[in-house]
Scaffold this active site. Structure first.
Site, PDB file in Angstrom:
ATOM      1  N   HIS A  77      23.741  25.676 -14.853  1.00  0.00           N
ATOM      2  CA  HIS A  77      21.532  25.750 -15.901  1.00  0.00           C
ATOM      3  C   HIS A  77      22.197  25.666 -17.073  1.00  0.00           C
ATOM      4  O   HIS A  77      21.633  25.061 -17.581  1.00  0.00           O
ATOM      5  CB  HIS A  77      21.385  26.548 -15.610  1.00  0.00           C
ATOM      6  CG  HIS A  77      21.774  27.940 -16.117  1.00  0.00           C
ATOM      7  ND1 HIS A  77      23.364  28.104 -15.719  1.00  0.00           N
ATOM      8  CD2 HIS A  77      21.838  28.476 -17.481  1.00  0.00           C
ATOM      9  CE1 HIS A  77      22.941  29.873 -16.176  1.00  0.00           C
ATOM     10  NE2 HIS A  77      22.423  29.260 -17.774  1.00  0.00           N
ATOM     11  N   ASP A  78      23.707  25.123 -17.699  1.00  0.00           N
ATOM     12  CA  ASP A  78      23.964  25.073 -18.932  1.00  0.00           C
ATOM     13  C   ASP A  78      24.885  22.985 -19.229  1.00  0.00           C
ATOM     14  O   ASP A  78      24.905  22.825 -20.299  1.00  0.00           O
ATOM     15  CB  ASP A  78      24.913  25.496 -18.938  1.00  0.00           C
ATOM     16  CG  ASP A  78      24.570  26.975 -19.180  1.00  0.00           C
ATOM     17  OD1 ASP A  78      23.252  26.920 -19.682  1.00  0.00           O
ATOM     18  OD2 ASP A  78      25.314  27.659 -19.369  1.00  0.00           O
ATOM     19  N   ASP A 106      27.277  37.446 -18.217  1.00  0.00           N
ATOM     20  CA  ASP A 106      27.434  35.778 -19.209  1.00  0.00           C
ATOM     21  C   ASP A 106      28.635  36.075 -19.598  1.00  0.00           C
ATOM     22  O   ASP A 106      28.609  37.100 -20.166  1.00  0.00           O
ATOM     23  CB  ASP A 106      26.211  36.485 -18.944  1.00  0.00           C
ATOM     24  CG  ASP A 106      25.729  35.269 -20.187  1.00  0.00           C
ATOM     25  OD1 ASP A 106      25.471  34.259 -20.174  1.00  0.00           O
ATOM     26  OD2 ASP A 106      25.713  35.387 -21.426  1.00  0.00           O
TER      27      ASP A 106
HETATM   28  C1  NOJ Z   1      25.432  31.355 -20.683  1.00  0.00           C
HETATM   29  C2  NOJ Z   1      24.510  30.551 -20.103  1.00  0.00           C
HETATM   30  O1  NOJ Z   1      24.926  30.767 -19.148  1.00  0.00           O
HETATM   31  C3  NOJ Z   1      23.884  29.925 -20.518  1.00  0.00           C
HETATM   32  O2  NOJ Z   1      22.338  29.892 -20.451  1.00  0.00           O
HETATM   33  C4  NOJ Z   1      22.889  30.855 -22.167  1.00  0.00           C
HETATM   34  O3  NOJ Z   1      22.202  30.347 -23.496  1.00  0.00           O
HETATM   35  C5  NOJ Z   1      24.514  31.683 -22.636  1.00  0.00           C
HETATM   36  N1  NOJ Z   1      24.951  31.838 -21.844  1.00  0.00           N
HETATM   37  C6  NOJ Z   1      24.164  32.574 -23.701  1.00  0.00           C
HETATM   38  O4  NOJ Z   1      23.522  34.043 -23.003  1.00  0.00           O
END
Ligand code: NOJ
Length: 546
Positions: A327-328, A198
């Site tokens: 998921h983002d 991440d």
């Molecule tokens: C990227 C992750 O995919 C996301 O879901 C998260 O909120 C941020 N990094 C912080 O860890």
């Protein structure tokens, strides 16, 4: 070829996958139940977003213990069983390493904040206030608001690139790095098949912290101040030596802002990771990739194609993780196709690209069923922390609450986090309790059971594509070349290996367009329309063989 190059990866957001206990959130036993379904998509690995103990401010990306399972997801025994049952089906489990920050509930942070002299005092990024008591810099966190939070106990500010509850670790301290490597090795010892890493571009901070150019809220995006700071690759090479090197696993790092031309430093033998998720194609609607949702512009197809082509070319000698969803991001059918496009055709069209570019296809849960965005009624219905930050940012920029909500509808991460739609029963078969996020209104038409029975469904199209891709040496290894680049209507590219050549053609419009001259005479292998015409119909996608 490595095992992770000739099979797809299936990404699971465990909280929304399948609940086996009625608590309203998904769990590991739910994933075990669906392993055959995942296998049917031709996947050789499952990437699990974080399942570690967490206060869930950012749904698990705020970790309070790196080497345990959150009881909401199950137990370590469930996890071991998942690894074993997946292995029986030739599937590896890939864990998410969140190493830029922990939760503020992590024991390390609790100790670190307790004084300036404790043994973990410099495990995080602490700074004194400015003489007037204000934050050390004007940086805005990725989720909105200051990237600094005052800590009464320690009488200092700490840095959080993301939420207040996600303090950044201090990678300059070798003990921090060692503790993180140990945690990753703990999971390798349990048999995991790889890691998605991440927010890795943020781990190295610049020597001097200075204010950035302020935007309408008086703040400056922390991303521009700290991403990919010089010296980061030294940390990453150490990470590789201590954890990944020589292991039969794969690594894919999330690296917003690493430019295609810098990829060779980051991936492959000379680099650190096997693959890198960069954002150039998914953020093509944002100026300079800056995610102000309300400032998004309509996508210019030639920009999208240029981003994909640049990544394909930059990874010609290494490898690329192909993705349109995670998921983002909002659902891809809404993100990349006009509002009036037929969602099933659009889902199949994107899948055609996903499985025919060069690299490993990453399927995000629900994408294979053609899920679309699900706007909620009010901002209070959104769970996603960034939706709230973006709602405020839009209003600071002068938008009305209604217009700010419209931007959230379009880009909220919750669009991709609504529960999986398994069947037409209550809550789409996701839970017998109250689902933690509303189930998509259209679940009776769009779910795995209905699509299983329909030979022409998005799901069955994914299966056909995946089988074709996994057994085609041209699609796995062939050279990529883009054709018709200037067209704002169609995306055309070829894949060539020796004397074998395939061509993918996708019409991104909702009207008929001419078939490119290069295709005439080629044989259609697969497409989202069963028959063939001498022009491309709306949202038509097809793979041709020469
Ligand atoms: C990227 C992750 O995919 C996301 O879901 C998260 O909120 C941020 N990094 C912080 O860890």
């Amino acid at each position: 070829m490595e095992w992770w190059q000739n099979q797809a990866v299936y990404q699971i957001y465990p909280k929304s996958f399948l609940d086996t206990t009625g608590k309203g959130t998904g769990d590991l036993r739910g994933i075990i139940e669906k392993l055959d379904y995942i296998k049917s998509l031709g996947a050789g690995a499952i990437w699990l977003t974080p399942i570690y103990p967490s206060p869930m401010v950012d749904n698990g990306y705020d970790i309070s213990d790196y080497t345990a399972i959150d009881p909401r997801f199950g137990t370590m025994e469930d996890f071991d069983e998942l690894i074993a049952k997946a292995k029986e089906r030739g599937i590896r489990i890939v864990m998410d390493l969140v190493y830029n920050h922990t939760s503020d509930e992590h024991a390390w942070f609790k100790e670190s904040k307790s004084s300036k002299t404790n043994s973990k005092s410099d495990w995080y990024i602490w700074r004194d206030a400015k003489p007037d008591g204000s934050a050390p810099t004007n940086w805005r966190s990725i989720f909105g608001g200051s990237a600094w939070e005052w800590c009464e106990e320690r009488q200092q500010y700490y840095l959080h690139t993301f939420a207040i509850q996600q303090p950044d670790l201090n990678w300059e301290n070798p003990d921090v790095r060692q503790a993180l490597y140990d945690a990753a090795n703990f999971w390798l010892d349990r048999g995991v098949g790889g890691f998605r890493i991440d927010a890795i571009v943020y781990i190295k901070k610049p020597k001097n912290f200075v204010d950035g150019e302020p935007d309408s809220d008086g703040k400056s995006n922390v991303h521009n101040m700290i991403a990919a700071t010089e010296g980061i690759l030294d940390f990453l090479h150490e990470f590789k030596r201590e954890v990944f090197e020589g292991k039969d696993i794969f690594t894919v790092a999330e690296a917003n802002s690493v430019k295609p031309e810098d990829l060779p430093e980051w991936v492959g033998e000379r680099g650190v990771f096997d693959m890198l998720f960069e954002f150039s194609h998914v953020n093509v609607m944002f100026d300079n990739g800056e995610e102000f949702w309300h400032r998004a512009k309509p996508i210019k197809l030639s920009d999208l194609k240029a981003a994909l082509t640049a990544s394909q070319k930059a990874t010609r000698n290494t490898w690329y993780p192909i993705y349109f969803e995670n998921h983002d991001k909002p659902r891809s059918v809404n993100n990349f196709f006009p509002d009036d496009a037929d969602k099933n055709l659009a889902a199949k069209a994107l899948a055609t690209i996903l499985f025919t570019l060069r690299g490993t296809p990453f399927i995000y849960q629900g994408e294979e069923l053609g899920f679309a965005n699900e706007p909620f009624n009010s901002i209070d219905d959104y769970d996603d922390i960034s939706s709230h930050g973006q709602y405020d940012l839009a209003q600071a920029d002068g938008l009305s609450p209604e217009d700010a909500l419209r931007a959230v509808h379009k880009f909220s991460r919750d669009n991709a986090r609504t529960p999986m739609q398994w069947d037409s029963s209550i809550n789409a078969g996701f839970t017998s309790g109250k689902a933690w996020l509303p189930v998509h209104k259209d679940f009776k038409n769009c779910n795995a059971e209905v699509e299983e029975r329909d030979a022409d469904s998005v799901l069955n199209f994914y299966r056909r594509l995946s089988a074709l891709r996994n057994s085609s040496d041209v699609l796995i290894g062939g050279e990529y070349e883009e054709l018709c680049h200037d067209s704002e209507e169609i995306y055309v590219f070829t894949r060539t290996l020796g004397d074998k050549k395939l061509c993918t053609v996708v019409n991104f419009t909702t009207h008929d367009v001419e078939l490119p001259a290069q295709i005439k005479g080629a044989k259609k292998l697969l497409g989202n329309y069963a028959d063939e015409k001498n022009y491309l119909r709306e949202t038509e996608a097809a793979i041709y063989e020469f």
